[in-house]
Design a protein around this motif. Structure first.
Motif, PDB file in Angstrom:
ATOM      1  N   UNK A  92       4.673   2.445  -8.714  1.00  0.00           N
ATOM      2  CA  UNK A  92       4.039   3.622  -9.236  1.00  0.00           C
ATOM      3  C   UNK A  92       3.380   4.351  -8.423  1.00  0.00           C
ATOM      4  N   UNK A  93       3.825   4.840  -7.232  1.00  0.00           N
ATOM      5  CA  UNK A  93       3.420   5.468  -6.261  1.00  0.00           C
ATOM      6  C   UNK A  93       3.761   6.905  -6.301  1.00  0.00           C
ATOM      7  N   UNK A  94       4.689   7.410  -7.183  1.00  0.00           N
ATOM      8  CA  UNK A  94       5.302   8.771  -7.260  1.00  0.00           C
ATOM      9  C   UNK A  94       4.257   9.668  -7.426  1.00  0.00           C
ATOM     10  N   UNK A  95       3.228   9.649  -8.111  1.00  0.00           N
ATOM     11  CA  UNK A  95       2.204  10.478  -8.314  1.00  0.00           C
ATOM     12  C   UNK A  95       0.989  10.457  -7.516  1.00  0.00           C
ATOM     13  N   UNK A  96       1.223   9.561  -6.546  1.00  0.00           N
ATOM     14  CA  UNK A  96      -0.116   9.072  -5.484  1.00  0.00           C
ATOM     15  C   UNK A  96      -0.516  10.517  -4.831  1.00  0.00           C
ATOM     16  N   UNK A  97       0.404  11.124  -4.347  1.00  0.00           N
ATOM     17  CA  UNK A  97       0.204  12.455  -3.530  1.00  0.00           C
ATOM     18  C   UNK A  97       1.068  13.591  -3.572  1.00  0.00           C
ATOM     19  N   UNK A 153       9.091  13.902   3.891  1.00  0.00           N
ATOM     20  CA  UNK A 153       9.960  12.771   4.608  1.00  0.00           C
ATOM     21  C   UNK A 153       9.636  11.265   4.011  1.00  0.00           C
ATOM     22  N   UNK A 154       8.450  11.004   3.989  1.00  0.00           N
ATOM     23  CA  UNK A 154       8.217   9.658   3.552  1.00  0.00           C
ATOM     24  C   UNK A 154       8.542   9.461   1.941  1.00  0.00           C
ATOM     25  N   UNK A 185       0.846  -0.953  -0.124  1.00  0.00           N
ATOM     26  CA  UNK A 185      -0.024   0.220  -0.047  1.00  0.00           C
ATOM     27  C   UNK A 185       0.980   1.097   0.044  1.00  0.00           C
ATOM     28  N   UNK A 186       0.493   2.325  -0.486  1.00  0.00           N
ATOM     29  CA  UNK A 186       1.211   3.588  -0.578  1.00  0.00           C
ATOM     30  C   UNK A 186       1.607   3.743   0.804  1.00  0.00           C
ATOM     31  N   UNK A 187       2.993   4.264   1.011  1.00  0.00           N
ATOM     32  CA  UNK A 187       3.236   4.645   2.530  1.00  0.00           C
ATOM     33  C   UNK A 187       2.631   5.681   3.176  1.00  0.00           C
ATOM     34  N   UNK A 198      11.127   2.821  -3.880  1.00  0.00           N
ATOM     35  CA  UNK A 198       9.796   1.944  -4.254  1.00  0.00           C
ATOM     36  C   UNK A 198       8.918   2.681  -4.594  1.00  0.00           C
ATOM     37  N   UNK A 199       8.529   3.854  -4.387  1.00  0.00           N
ATOM     38  CA  UNK A 199       7.505   4.722  -5.083  1.00  0.00           C
ATOM     39  C   UNK A 199       7.565   4.558  -6.539  1.00  0.00           C
ATOM     40  N   UNK A 200       8.695   4.498  -7.141  1.00  0.00           N
ATOM     41  CA  UNK A 200       8.567   4.306  -8.552  1.00  0.00           C
ATOM     42  C   UNK A 200       8.524   2.829  -8.900  1.00  0.00           C
ATOM     43  N   UNK A 201       8.911   1.924  -8.076  1.00  0.00           N
ATOM     44  CA  UNK A 201       9.012   0.444  -8.495  1.00  0.00           C
ATOM     45  C   UNK A 201       7.338   0.081  -8.346  1.00  0.00           C
TER      46      UNK A 201
END
Length: 308
Positions: free
Chosen positions: A303-308, A290-291, A175-177, A298-301
């Motif tokens: 696909x969470x880079x654009x989540x927030x 900070x997160x 899940x997104x961090x 892992x945000x890139x791995x």
């Protein structure tokens, strides 16, 4: 019946990452024996570099070489199930019917192990088989062939699981961090941001590593995709196990009974994309950034880079 013919799916996820939610979506599947609570198979004999980071109750078990089957059974921590069975009034699941006797399960377990012999894989196979033999009001379809467990962070032990159980698979849930940490903060004694993201990144590291090592046996899903369309996300996992993509995957249940909310199985109450995003937005701007810094690879791995 031996560990070599024991068909097993173990779900793993960092805390508040949707492992309980995914577990509940699988619960009603007619071809699965789905464990009623977190499986927590670890023992106090687990000792390695990761024991300083994660509680041993969530780890893949280690057993004493000179123990008896009865001692092995007592060594398995399995806190949630044993508390519900032995002291139901203090269990957070006391509101759910559960006709189950832990001593009876122990006797059944010992019979299985006397037939199979002792090892980590054989002991766990006996433990899950005995659970469903002893669970009197379990809603059976008569078609169950795969046993399903869930333990937080156990993805770090995926290599041992696959080694000990030749027909096992591991399903890792991420899940997104931001949403995950925001839910962690709702606990009475939450981990610090630094320590939480350390655990989160370790889980993702091991998930990607073991999927590369065992591509046919390690599967990864995002909680966001499970929330968006649980059937489309979990159906292929079932098909990889040789099971049908059952329509039951559309709803969260416990023992086949639909749940209005996932809590108290996990901190996620309403598994929807809207609630998930709203949870992430509960954080302060400094926490968000900070997160982003600590979890960056892992945000890139995932696909969470654009989540927030």
């Amino acid at each position: 019946m031996t560990s070599s013919d024991f068909r097993f799916l173990m779900i793993g996820a960092m805390y508040e990452n949707g492992g309980n939610t995914t577990h509940r979506f699988l619960d009603g599947h007619p071809q699965m024996y789905v464990y009623p609570f977190e499986s927590q198979p670890g023992t106090r004999y687990v000792h390695d570099m990761l024991t300083s980071v994660f509680p041993v109750k969530y780890r893949w078990p280690v057993f004493s070489l000179d123990a008896t089957p009865a001692e092995d059974y007592r060594a398995i921590i399995d806190e949630e199930c044993k508390v519900r069975a032995r002291t139901p009034k203090v269990s957070k699941f006391r509101h759910m019917p559960f006709d189950f006797n832990d001593d009876e399960r122990g006797r059944i377990y010992e019979d299985y192990v006397r037939q199979s012999g002792r090892s980590a894989g054989k002991n766990i196979a006996a433990f899950f088989r005995a659970t469903f033999d002893a669970w009197k009001d379990y809603h059976r379809s008569g078609r169950e062939v795969v046993y399903v467990g869930y333990s937080p962070i156990i993805t770090v032990d995926a290599g041992a699981i696959l080694r000990d159980l030749p027909q096992a698979h591991v399903l890792h849930v991420v899940r997104n961090p931001w949403s995950a940490f925001a839910d962690t903060l709702k606990r009475p004694m939450p981990l610090s941001l630094e320590n939480y993201i350390l655990g989160w990144t370790l889980n993702q590291y091991y998930a990607l590593l073991f999927r590369q090592m065992y591509p046919d046996r390690v599967h990864i899903v995002r909680t966001e995709d499970v929330m968006r369309d649980s059937l489309a996300t979990l159906g292929p996992v079932c098909e990889n196990l040789g099971l049908e993509a059952a329509d039951t995957l559309r709803k969260c249940t416990w023992n086949g009974v639909e749940l209005k909310e996932v809590y108290p199985w996990g901190t996620i109450r309403t598994p929807t994309p809207e609630a998930n995003l709203a949870t992430a937005r509960e954080l302060k701007a400094g926490q968000i950034e900070e997160i982003r810094l600590r979890a960056a690879p892992y945000l890139e791995a995932f696909d969470y880079k654009s989540f927030l």
